[in-house]
Design a protein around this motif. Structure first.
Motif, mmCIF file in Angstrom:
data_model
loop_
_atom_site.group_PDB
_atom_site.id
_atom_site.type_symbol
_atom_site.label_atom_id
_atom_site.label_comp_id
_atom_site.label_asym_id
_atom_site.label_seq_id
_atom_site.Cartn_x
_atom_site.Cartn_y
_atom_site.Cartn_z
ATOM 1 N N GLY A 105 4.945 42.020 48.204
ATOM 2 C CA GLY A 105 6.347 42.087 47.799
ATOM 3 C C GLY A 105 7.272 41.365 48.736
ATOM 4 O O GLY A 105 6.851 40.535 49.548
ATOM 5 N N ALA A 106 8.552 41.686 48.632
ATOM 6 C CA ALA A 106 9.592 41.050 49.436
ATOM 7 C C ALA A 106 10.728 42.041 49.672
ATOM 8 O O ALA A 106 10.805 43.093 49.008
ATOM 9 C CB ALA A 106 10.123 39.790 48.741
ATOM 10 N N ARG A 107 11.617 41.693 50.593
ATOM 11 C CA ARG A 107 12.758 42.551 50.891
ATOM 12 C C ARG A 107 13.535 42.848 49.610
ATOM 13 O O ARG A 107 13.819 41.959 48.808
ATOM 14 C CB ARG A 107 13.676 41.886 51.917
ATOM 15 C CG ARG A 107 14.855 42.778 52.351
ATOM 16 C CD ARG A 107 15.839 41.988 53.210
ATOM 17 N NE ARG A 107 15.223 41.522 54.443
ATOM 18 C CZ ARG A 107 15.125 42.247 55.556
ATOM 19 N NH1 ARG A 107 15.617 43.473 55.593
ATOM 20 N NH2 ARG A 107 14.553 41.736 56.633
ATOM 21 N N MET A 108 13.905 44.111 49.407
ATOM 22 C CA MET A 108 14.601 44.517 48.199
ATOM 23 C C MET A 108 16.118 44.498 48.366
ATOM 24 O O MET A 108 16.845 44.079 47.465
ATOM 25 C CB MET A 108 14.153 45.928 47.781
ATOM 26 C CG MET A 108 14.803 46.453 46.501
ATOM 27 S SD MET A 108 14.074 48.013 45.925
ATOM 28 C CE MET A 108 14.523 49.121 47.285
ATOM 29 N N ALA A 112 18.405 45.601 54.824
ATOM 30 C CA ALA A 112 17.711 46.890 54.819
ATOM 31 C C ALA A 112 16.209 46.644 54.903
ATOM 32 O O ALA A 112 15.705 45.638 54.408
ATOM 33 C CB ALA A 112 18.044 47.682 53.557
ATOM 34 N N ASP A 113 15.518 47.558 55.555
ATOM 35 C CA ASP A 113 14.068 47.421 55.693
ATOM 36 C C ASP A 113 13.366 48.121 54.533
ATOM 37 O O ASP A 113 12.649 49.118 54.706
ATOM 38 C CB ASP A 113 13.603 48.002 57.030
ATOM 39 C CG ASP A 113 14.090 47.180 58.208
ATOM 40 O OD1 ASP A 113 14.241 45.960 58.037
ATOM 41 O OD2 ASP A 113 14.318 47.761 59.281
ATOM 42 N N TYR A 117 7.996 45.795 45.563
ATOM 43 C CA TYR A 117 6.586 45.452 45.688
ATOM 44 C C TYR A 117 5.783 45.739 44.421
ATOM 45 O O TYR A 117 6.177 46.508 43.545
ATOM 46 C CB TYR A 117 5.960 46.238 46.846
ATOM 47 C CG TYR A 117 5.880 47.732 46.613
ATOM 48 C CD1 TYR A 117 4.778 48.298 45.983
ATOM 49 C CD2 TYR A 117 6.911 48.573 47.017
ATOM 50 C CE1 TYR A 117 4.698 49.655 45.767
ATOM 51 C CE2 TYR A 117 6.846 49.937 46.801
ATOM 52 C CZ TYR A 117 5.731 50.476 46.171
ATOM 53 O OH TYR A 117 5.662 51.835 45.946
ATOM 54 N N ALA A 118 4.650 45.084 44.359
ATOM 55 C CA ALA A 118 3.573 45.419 43.433
ATOM 56 C C ALA A 118 2.374 45.790 44.295
ATOM 57 O O ALA A 118 2.295 45.413 45.475
ATOM 58 C CB ALA A 118 3.252 44.240 42.528
ATOM 59 N N SER A 119 1.447 46.549 43.741
ATOM 60 C CA SER A 119 0.314 46.981 44.556
ATOM 61 C C SER A 119 -0.957 47.077 43.729
ATOM 62 O O SER A 119 -0.919 47.198 42.501
ATOM 63 C CB SER A 119 0.609 48.347 45.204
ATOM 64 O OG SER A 119 0.777 49.350 44.213
ATOM 65 N N ILE A 120 -2.079 46.998 44.428
ATOM 66 C CA ILE A 120 -3.394 47.178 43.832
ATOM 67 C C ILE A 120 -4.090 48.301 44.587
ATOM 68 O O ILE A 120 -4.212 48.249 45.816
ATOM 69 C CB ILE A 120 -4.238 45.895 43.918
ATOM 70 C CG1 ILE A 120 -3.511 44.729 43.236
ATOM 71 C CG2 ILE A 120 -5.608 46.109 43.281
ATOM 72 C CD1 ILE A 120 -4.195 43.398 43.444
ATOM 73 N N THR A 140 3.506 48.102 39.565
ATOM 74 C CA THR A 140 4.675 47.267 39.831
ATOM 75 C C THR A 140 5.915 48.133 39.937
ATOM 76 O O THR A 140 5.894 49.323 39.610
ATOM 77 C CB THR A 140 4.894 46.227 38.708
ATOM 78 O OG1 THR A 140 5.178 46.919 37.482
ATOM 79 C CG2 THR A 140 3.667 45.342 38.514
ATOM 80 N N SER A 141 6.993 47.523 40.426
ATOM 81 C CA SER A 141 8.327 48.158 40.437
ATOM 82 C C SER A 141 8.316 49.553 41.047
ATOM 83 O O SER A 141 8.687 50.543 40.421
ATOM 84 C CB SER A 141 8.902 48.213 39.018
ATOM 85 O OG SER A 141 8.989 46.917 38.468
ATOM 86 N N GLY A 142 7.856 49.627 42.297
ATOM 87 C CA GLY A 142 7.932 50.888 43.022
ATOM 88 C C GLY A 142 6.798 51.843 42.763
ATOM 89 O O GLY A 142 6.944 53.052 42.961
ATOM 90 N N GLY A 143 5.661 51.356 42.331
ATOM 91 C CA GLY A 143 4.503 52.226 42.207
ATOM 92 C C GLY A 143 4.210 52.727 40.812
ATOM 93 O O GLY A 143 3.446 53.682 40.645
ATOM 94 N N ASN A 144 4.802 52.116 39.779
ATOM 95 C CA ASN A 144 4.505 52.510 38.409
ATOM 96 C C ASN A 144 3.237 51.810 37.929
ATOM 97 O O ASN A 144 3.171 50.579 37.904
ATOM 98 C CB ASN A 144 5.670 52.146 37.484
ATOM 99 C CG ASN A 144 6.925 52.933 37.814
ATOM 100 O OD1 ASN A 144 6.950 54.152 37.705
ATOM 101 N ND2 ASN A 144 7.966 52.238 38.226
ATOM 102 N N GLU A 145 2.233 52.595 37.551
ATOM 103 C CA GLU A 145 0.968 52.003 37.127
ATOM 104 C C GLU A 145 1.124 51.331 35.768
ATOM 105 O O GLU A 145 1.616 51.924 34.809
ATOM 106 C CB GLU A 145 -0.134 53.059 37.062
ATOM 107 C CG GLU A 145 -1.477 52.473 36.659
ATOM 108 C CD GLU A 145 -2.639 53.415 36.890
ATOM 109 O OE1 GLU A 145 -3.670 53.261 36.207
ATOM 110 O OE2 GLU A 145 -2.527 54.311 37.770
ATOM 111 N N ARG A 146 0.673 50.064 35.692
ATOM 112 C CA ARG A 146 0.770 49.289 34.456
ATOM 113 C C ARG A 146 -0.594 49.045 33.819
ATOM 114 O O ARG A 146 -0.701 48.954 32.599
ATOM 115 C CB ARG A 146 1.427 47.936 34.733
ATOM 116 C CG ARG A 146 2.724 48.013 35.503
ATOM 117 C CD ARG A 146 3.782 48.820 34.783
ATOM 118 N NE ARG A 146 5.057 48.738 35.490
ATOM 119 C CZ ARG A 146 6.156 49.405 35.131
ATOM 120 N NH1 ARG A 146 6.130 50.212 34.083
ATOM 121 N NH2 ARG A 146 7.262 49.277 35.825
#
Length: 208
Positions: A105-108, A112-113, A117-120, A140-146
């Motif tokens: 991901g990247a800074r949102m 701010a820290d 992100y997207a995650s696997i 994607t989008s904060g941990g929503n499983e797609r």
């Protein structure tokens, strides 16, 4: 003058090592007395080993791993066998849904820290000891499983429990599969048994 200089700070007892070339000193390493942290290329290490610059593991033509802060590149290579990167949850006992996650991901938010992100995630399917069934979860989008690939190889989009090779679930009118072809070609769906076409759906195009 060429050589090495070692300094023991009179204020905090840190050990600093400098390299001297033609009477010009450049910092190489700091060993913090209070924490025991070691810094290479930095005088303020905040972990057991902090490196400001490129690191290399291994001594072959291709290093085992390289990490560089120019563009934040991480690479792992091997000149003798396939590359391997392992991450896992090895806490005592076995349990379903334990595993490891890779975040991309990247800074949102400005200044701010935080991270968009997207995650696997790869995890154990069940809590049965000795059973190697596992799954992959794409979020994607904060941990929503797609999407999920379960232990049987079934793929689920919009569901964590796919019951066929491909299961697609959605909300209201947002469920569907879009097959789109370039101009001059016709999109199609083909169902076959033993490589013999049994059912065929095609949107005809005059240029096909």
């Amino acid at each position: 003058t060429h050589g090495w200089n070692f300094y023991d700070s009179s204020t905090d007892g840190d050990l600093d090592i400098y390299r001297e070339v033609s009477d010009i000193q450049s910092h190489v390493m700091t060993w913090k007395r209070n924490s025991g942290n070691v810094g290479i290329g930095t005088t303020s290490p905040n972990t057991k080993l902090s490196v400001n610059g490129t690191t290399k593991l291994g001594n072959g033509a291709w290093p085992t791993a390289t990490v560089a802060n120019s563009g934040q590149r991480v690479g792992m290579f091997s000149d003798t066998e396939d590359g391997y990167l392992g991450m896992g949850n090895m806490q005592a006992g076995v349990s379903a849904d334990r595993g490891a996650t890779i975040y991309l991901g990247a800074r949102m938010t400005t200044d701010a820290d935080d991270l968009a992100y997207a995650s696997i995630f790869g995890g154990k399917t069940n809590s049965t000891s000795g059973n190697n069934s596992s799954y992959l979860s794409f979020k994607t989008s904060g941990g929503n499983e797609r999407m999920r690939i379960d232990g049987n190889g079934n793929v689920g989009i919009g569901t964590t429990s796919p019951i066929t090779n491909l299961s697609v679930y959605g909300v209201a009118t947002h469920t569907g599969i879009d097959v789109n072809a370039d101009t001059g070609y016709s999109p199609s769906i083909q169902l076959s048994r033993n490589a013999a076409s049994q059912w065929y759906v095609q949107a005809m195009n005059a240029g096909y």
